[in-house]
Scaffold this motif. Sequence first.
Motif, mmCIF file in Angstrom:
data_model
loop_
_atom_site.group_PDB
_atom_site.id
_atom_site.type_symbol
_atom_site.label_atom_id
_atom_site.label_comp_id
_atom_site.label_asym_id
_atom_site.label_seq_id
_atom_site.Cartn_x
_atom_site.Cartn_y
_atom_site.Cartn_z
ATOM 1 N N ALA A 178 51.633 41.491 38.148
ATOM 2 C CA ALA A 178 51.201 42.273 39.466
ATOM 3 C C ALA A 178 50.905 43.537 38.933
ATOM 4 C CB ALA A 178 52.218 41.931 40.536
ATOM 5 N N SER A 179 49.982 43.718 38.140
ATOM 6 C CA SER A 179 49.658 45.192 37.749
ATOM 7 C C SER A 179 47.874 45.276 37.685
ATOM 8 C CB SER A 179 50.221 45.587 36.414
ATOM 9 O OG SER A 179 50.098 46.861 36.038
ATOM 10 N N THR A 180 47.513 46.204 38.419
ATOM 11 C CA THR A 180 46.148 46.444 38.402
ATOM 12 C C THR A 180 45.731 47.250 36.978
ATOM 13 O OG1 THR A 180 46.146 48.659 39.443
ATOM 14 C CG2 THR A 180 45.861 46.660 41.001
ATOM 15 N N THR A 181 46.417 48.013 36.299
ATOM 16 C CA THR A 181 45.866 48.604 35.256
ATOM 17 C C THR A 181 47.407 48.587 34.152
ATOM 18 O OG1 THR A 181 45.103 50.574 34.429
ATOM 19 C CG2 THR A 181 46.992 50.945 35.899
ATOM 20 N N PHE A 182 47.053 48.722 32.714
ATOM 21 C CA PHE A 182 47.894 48.703 31.881
ATOM 22 C C PHE A 182 47.718 50.025 30.892
ATOM 23 C CE2 PHE A 182 46.569 44.363 33.266
ATOM 24 C CZ PHE A 182 47.596 43.839 33.132
ATOM 25 N N ALA A 183 48.870 50.017 30.356
ATOM 26 C CA ALA A 183 49.104 51.385 29.394
ATOM 27 C C ALA A 183 48.143 51.111 28.399
ATOM 28 C CB ALA A 183 50.709 51.577 29.231
ATOM 29 N N GLN A 184 47.554 52.250 27.676
ATOM 30 C CA GLN A 184 46.759 52.134 26.596
ATOM 31 C C GLN A 184 47.546 52.942 25.343
ATOM 32 O OE1 GLN A 184 42.738 52.277 26.887
ATOM 33 N NE2 GLN A 184 42.599 51.560 29.167
ATOM 34 N N ASP A 185 47.525 52.613 24.157
ATOM 35 C CA ASP A 185 48.121 53.080 23.256
ATOM 36 C C ASP A 185 47.577 54.406 22.567
ATOM 37 O OD1 ASP A 185 50.320 51.026 23.196
ATOM 38 O OD2 ASP A 185 49.156 49.877 21.742
ATOM 39 N N ASP A 186 46.224 54.528 22.905
ATOM 40 C CA ASP A 186 45.287 55.764 22.623
ATOM 41 C C ASP A 186 44.121 55.815 23.521
ATOM 42 O OD1 ASP A 186 44.497 57.968 21.356
ATOM 43 O OD2 ASP A 186 44.655 57.433 19.410
ATOM 44 N N THR A 210 42.915 44.539 35.551
ATOM 45 C CA THR A 210 42.986 43.197 36.028
ATOM 46 C C THR A 210 41.615 42.604 36.302
ATOM 47 O OG1 THR A 210 45.476 43.059 36.424
ATOM 48 C CG2 THR A 210 44.113 41.733 37.624
ATOM 49 N N ARG A 211 40.767 43.556 36.809
ATOM 50 C CA ARG A 211 39.257 43.041 37.103
ATOM 51 C C ARG A 211 38.603 42.575 35.939
ATOM 52 N NH1 ARG A 211 34.764 45.555 37.342
ATOM 53 N NH2 ARG A 211 35.649 47.565 37.740
ATOM 54 N N VAL A 212 39.032 42.895 34.675
ATOM 55 C CA VAL A 212 38.422 42.278 33.554
ATOM 56 C C VAL A 212 39.404 41.466 32.621
ATOM 57 C CG1 VAL A 212 36.574 44.065 33.436
ATOM 58 C CG2 VAL A 212 38.885 44.553 32.288
ATOM 59 N N VAL A 252 31.142 41.615 38.633
ATOM 60 C CA VAL A 252 31.103 41.139 40.049
ATOM 61 C C VAL A 252 32.325 41.252 40.730
ATOM 62 C CG1 VAL A 252 30.209 39.394 41.506
ATOM 63 C CG2 VAL A 252 28.869 39.746 39.545
ATOM 64 N N GLY A 253 33.507 40.760 39.849
ATOM 65 C CA GLY A 253 34.697 40.826 40.698
ATOM 66 C C GLY A 253 35.195 39.571 41.114
ATOM 67 N N ILE A 271 37.267 37.728 40.860
ATOM 68 C CA ILE A 271 38.703 37.311 40.135
ATOM 69 C C ILE A 271 39.660 36.730 40.814
ATOM 70 C CG2 ILE A 271 37.943 39.093 38.357
ATOM 71 C CD1 ILE A 271 40.445 40.632 39.425
ATOM 72 N N PRO A 272 40.524 35.918 40.297
ATOM 73 C CA PRO A 272 41.700 35.378 41.114
ATOM 74 C C PRO A 272 42.896 36.357 40.996
ATOM 75 C CG PRO A 272 41.450 34.368 38.905
ATOM 76 C CD PRO A 272 40.461 35.078 38.856
ATOM 77 N N SER A 273 43.686 36.438 41.898
ATOM 78 C CA SER A 273 44.928 37.138 41.589
ATOM 79 C C SER A 273 45.554 36.471 40.834
ATOM 80 C CB SER A 273 45.480 37.432 43.047
ATOM 81 O OG SER A 273 46.282 36.248 43.433
ATOM 82 N N PRO A 274 46.672 37.541 40.102
ATOM 83 C CA PRO A 274 47.655 37.009 39.259
ATOM 84 C C PRO A 274 48.615 35.947 39.949
ATOM 85 C CG PRO A 274 47.321 39.283 38.861
ATOM 86 C CD PRO A 274 46.690 38.785 40.149
ATOM 87 N N PHE A 275 48.787 36.136 40.980
ATOM 88 C CA PHE A 275 49.739 35.244 41.873
ATOM 89 C C PHE A 275 49.062 33.901 42.011
ATOM 90 C CE2 PHE A 275 51.578 33.660 45.665
ATOM 91 C CZ PHE A 275 52.936 33.257 45.415
ATOM 92 N N ASP A 276 47.796 34.070 42.230
ATOM 93 C CA ASP A 276 47.299 32.766 42.510
ATOM 94 C C ASP A 276 47.020 31.828 41.289
ATOM 95 O OD1 ASP A 276 46.893 33.062 45.241
ATOM 96 O OD2 ASP A 276 44.597 33.547 45.069
ATOM 97 N N THR A 277 46.682 32.502 40.137
ATOM 98 C CA THR A 277 46.699 31.847 38.982
ATOM 99 C C THR A 277 48.029 31.349 38.437
ATOM 100 O OG1 THR A 277 46.675 33.920 37.884
ATOM 101 C CG2 THR A 277 44.472 32.999 38.032
#
Length: 390
Positions: free
Chosen positions: A28-36, A47-49, A227-228, A230-236
């Motif tokens: 349940a996270s919209t964004t993810f930490a990047q290593d660089d 999460t949209r992609v 376009v977006g 997308i299903p939510s993580p909970f729904d999937t």
Amino acid sequence: MPGFSTNAIHAGYEPDSLYGAINPPIYASTTFAQDDLAVTRNGYEYTRVGNPTITALEKAVAALEGSAYAVAFASGMAAIDTVLRVVLKPGDHIVIGSDAYGGTYRLIQQIFTQWGVENSVVNMTDVGAVQAALRPNTKAIWVETPTNPALDIVDIAAIADIKGQATLVVDNTFASPYLQRPCEFGADIVVHSTTKYIGGHSDVVGGVVCGNTPELEEQLRFFFGWVGAIPSPFDTYLSGRGLKTLAVRMERHCDNAEAVATFLDAQDAVARVCYPGLESHPGHEVAARQMKRFGAMVSVVFHTEEQAVTFCRSTKLFCLAESLGGVESLVEHPATMTHLAVEGSALAVPRELVRISVGIEDEADLIADLEQALAVVAAGAKGAQASLSS
């Protein structure tokens, strides 16, 4: 190669190395930490992609459909809309079946027609008629089998043989990947409303598109992200949980549907039962060839619309509701409910027809409910006859 149930339970996910969770976590996270700068960790940034929970469902469905990939969407209609956007452009032509889901036809007729896309409505069980409908600008053939709601059976391989350069799309929602794998018969794209049998519990809305060509996947994922829809993580997560029991549920669904169809076929109040498992069904042999079993949908044609409406109002265990594919049994009147949008069109549904989604309750209880509902129908018919006589 693992069997169907093994893939349904294990494909797409292995217990993570951090905690060993047996089930895919809900990320349940919209964004993810990047290593660089612009360097993602395991390919996830937003999460949209893309999201690990969504990926787990996609891999599992692809394994069950026997396709190279699957792309999940927020609903079955979002999946359908995206496929149409991918395969069609202004000036193109699509062939759609004369018995099809009203929402699909409404989208094509009311939205894509304005965009300059032409359509032809054809009886898909007549391969010659399909071939005759093809034009130089035909870019897609849209197939449902079994169809919604008349439960006609379309020969997928026969349509694939005559499709030419058109993309053959099969909506496999009514069958589920457990009963039918259209890619094995030449389909280019397979669509599911995961709301139905894949989710299986009437508690989640979703869709998925399966295919085999990298070019198509790239286009689908472009629409997925930009376009977006997308299903939510909970729904999937819920859809993936339902998928694990698809095989055992479908066996019970089919057992009950066969019993319901056989019972209804013997009733005087019923003019005709539409169920591919009956040998009298025109598509029985094709269904036996391309399906593992005959499904859990049964449609009934009564002698009059009044009888059909009375039946829908009289069931108790069969709940009057739209949708299908859940563990509970449902009954509905397509002409005034799910297919109201096609009234007056070439896809208009007979008003005497009732569609039944057979659940996994005890068979005896289902038959008892049908008996009492039919008794109400019979009593009404006798009363009407008596009134006419007087």
